[in-house]
Design an enzyme around this catalytic site. Structure first.
Site, short mmCIF file in Angstrom:
data_model
loop_
_atom_site.label_atom_id
_atom_site.label_comp_id
_atom_site.label_asym_id
_atom_site.label_seq_id
_atom_site.Cartn_x
_atom_site.Cartn_y
_atom_site.Cartn_z
N THR A 146 0.83 -1.20 0.00
CA THR A 146 0.00 0.00 0.00
C THR A 146 0.87 1.26 0.00
O THR A 146 2.01 1.24 0.48
CB THR A 146 -0.95 0.02 1.22
N ARG A 147 0.31 2.31 -0.55
CA ARG A 147 0.96 3.62 -0.43
C ARG A 147 -0.06 4.64 0.07
O ARG A 147 0.15 5.83 0.00
CB ARG A 147 1.56 4.07 -1.76
N HIS A 205 -8.33 1.81 4.26
CA HIS A 205 -9.75 2.01 4.54
C HIS A 205 -10.43 0.64 4.66
O HIS A 205 -9.79 -0.40 4.57
CB HIS A 205 -10.38 2.87 3.44
N HIS A 261 -9.80 -2.03 1.92
CA HIS A 261 -8.49 -2.71 2.00
C HIS A 261 -8.49 -3.71 3.16
O HIS A 261 -7.95 -4.81 3.05
CB HIS A 261 -7.36 -1.71 2.19
N ARG A 287 -7.71 -3.77 -7.21
CA ARG A 287 -8.02 -3.10 -8.48
C ARG A 287 -6.97 -2.02 -8.77
O ARG A 287 -6.45 -1.38 -7.85
CB ARG A 287 -9.41 -2.47 -8.42
#
Lengths: 70, 391
Positions: free
Chosen positions: B195-196, B200, B203, B289
């Site tokens: 992740t960057r 939320h 995720h 996605r």
């Protein structure tokens, strides 16, 4: 002295490998054979966590303990 | 334990004897100054995160990667790892193949030595088209290529000194450290989550679906160079810590920082991210996605489809593909297109722009979208940001 040696395999197998690698991106049967053998030998090797010294092991364990992971 | 990509975890960190040898040679060496991405690349190479790479790519590997998504020996590798310099600098310094070159940051600190084995001119447009699938200069990867030198230096590196990170040093675990952790914990199957952004509910849902399948989860945020408008690293880390504390089983989740720079190369970067996580010892990798995408350059699920170009054995790590997830008011739970039969008007979805607008106005994000603790941290960040802009 060369850092490579020759290994003989049956010609029909070599021809079959040529067909198998097709458009896979392996540039030759030799590259494919090296990839497969490296992977196989790797899976047979005893598990080593990157060849750590005793001091390194202590430091890593401490770091992971501080993070609450161990 | 899963083997590193190519069969062996690389270490290009100098031993004591190598340190001594290279330190003695340093005064006579030519210097090349690295940018932030290249600095993070040498750390990734040296620690084995980019195994089987031992240095910056020579022309043969580079061209094979651009054209086929593989190294010249056929091993899957989808992102060029290169060191750029201007031809003027190379000529002025007299750098030639066979020379050793000191790699330094812009403050003059030498971090590594490069044994130059190849020097080659680059077709940037070709690289952009094959790797990034666009030549649009608005794409951050294309913009990066435009500002770097026209020539690449290839060769093996040896790291003499690790970059000192001002922040989150404790959370920086090398591949051999995560591998040690997994072994000690007895975790056989570990899913990595890249992740960057703040995490939320969508995720969190993907991660928890994965946690139902595997022994443990490694949350592995990228803290190398990212886009200017990405949420700052310290804010993201605060979000991750709050989430882990409140909503995850402590004995089955670890978090560590990946020092890689984002390329925003979408599908190609998804494969690269998976391979890197394999080097950290993970067996599964979550691909959501538009993984590593930016703007509208890639299709929503291009990062899923690219894995079809490789045999599972070649990649080694198992990708876990997830559709777009959301909270559904009719289902009254998190779901995805795969599991929810209701119309989109029942789904809670907020665009990045809408989120920024709400937070900038001091509004909380809905709990169906994000956990209240995360909303509070982000509200604080945006209000501080607004205050600093106003002053």
């Amino acid at each position: 002295m060369s850092d490579r040696v020759s290994i003989k395999i049956p010609r029909p197998l070599y021809v079959r490998l040529q067909q198998v690698i097709g458009d896979s991106g392996f540039s030759s049967p030799t590259d494919f054979i090296v990839f497969v053998l490296r992977d196989l030998v790797g899976s047979l090797e005893p598990e080593k966590v990157g060849e750590l010294s005793d001091d390194e092991l202590v430091a890593i364990r401490k770091k992971l303990e501080n993070l609450g992971y161990l | 334990m899963i083997k590193a990509h190519g069969g062996r975890l690389i270490s290009r960190i100098a031993t004591e004897a190598e340190q001594e040898r290279w330190r003695a040679e340093l005064p006579a060496l030519k210097h090349v100054t690295l940018n932030r991405r290249e600095l993070s690349d040498i750390e990734m190479i040296a620690t084995g995160a980019m195994s089987p790479l031992e240095g910056f790519m020579d022309q043969r590997d580079y061209e094979h990667v651009c054209e086929h998504g593989r190294l010249a020996n056929g091993i899957p590798w989808t992102i060029p790892i290169t060191l750029a310099a201007s031809s003027e600098l190379i000529a002025a310094e007299g750098i030639q193949s066979g020379h050793n070159v000191a790699l330094q940051s812009d403050d003059g600190t030498v971090y590594a030595v490069l044994e130059v084995s190849d020097i080659y001119k680059v077709d940037k447009e070709r690289e952009a088209l094959t790797v990034l699938k666009t030549t649009d200069t608005a794409h951050p990867g294309v913009a990066y290529l435009q500002k770097t030198g026209d020539t690449y230096l290839g060769g093996r590196i040896t790291m003499l000194q690790r970059p000192v990170h001002a922040e989150f040093e404790d959370f920086r675990l090398d591949p051999r450290e995560t591998r040690f952790l997994f072994k000690e914990k007895g975790w056989d199957t570990i899913a990595a989550f890249q992740t960057r952004n703040p995490i939320h509910r969508a995720h969190e849902y993907l991660q928890k679906c994965a946690l139902e399948l595997v022994d443990a989860m490694l949350i592995h945020p990228i803290m190398g160079e990212t886009k200017f408008d990405d949420i700052p690293a310290d804010v993201r880390l605060e979000c991750y810590n709050a989430l882990l504390k409140g909503y995850y089983p402590a004995g089955r989740v670890a978090m560590s920082i990946l020092p890689a720079a984002m390329r925003y190369a979408g599908p190609r970067e998804a494969v690269f991210h998976a391979i890197v996580r394999k080097n950290y010892g993970c067996t599964h990798f979550i691909v959501g996605r538009d993984h590593a995408g930016v703007g509208g350059y890639y299709g929503t699920y291009d990062a899923h489809r690219i894995f079809e170009e490789f045999e599972a054995l070649e990649i080694g790590i198992t990708p876990l593909f997830f559709d777009h997830a959301f909270f559904c008011h009719s289902c009254q739970n998190m779901a995805s297109q795969k599991t929810c039969p209701h119309d989109s008007d029942q789904h809670v979805f907020l665009s990045g722009t809408r989120i920024r607008e709400m937070l900038s106005r001091g509004e909380s994000l809905p709990p169906e979208f994000t956990r209240p603790e995360i909303s509070e941290i982000l509200q604080r960040h945006y209000s501080n940001e607004s205050a600093s802009v106003a002053s």
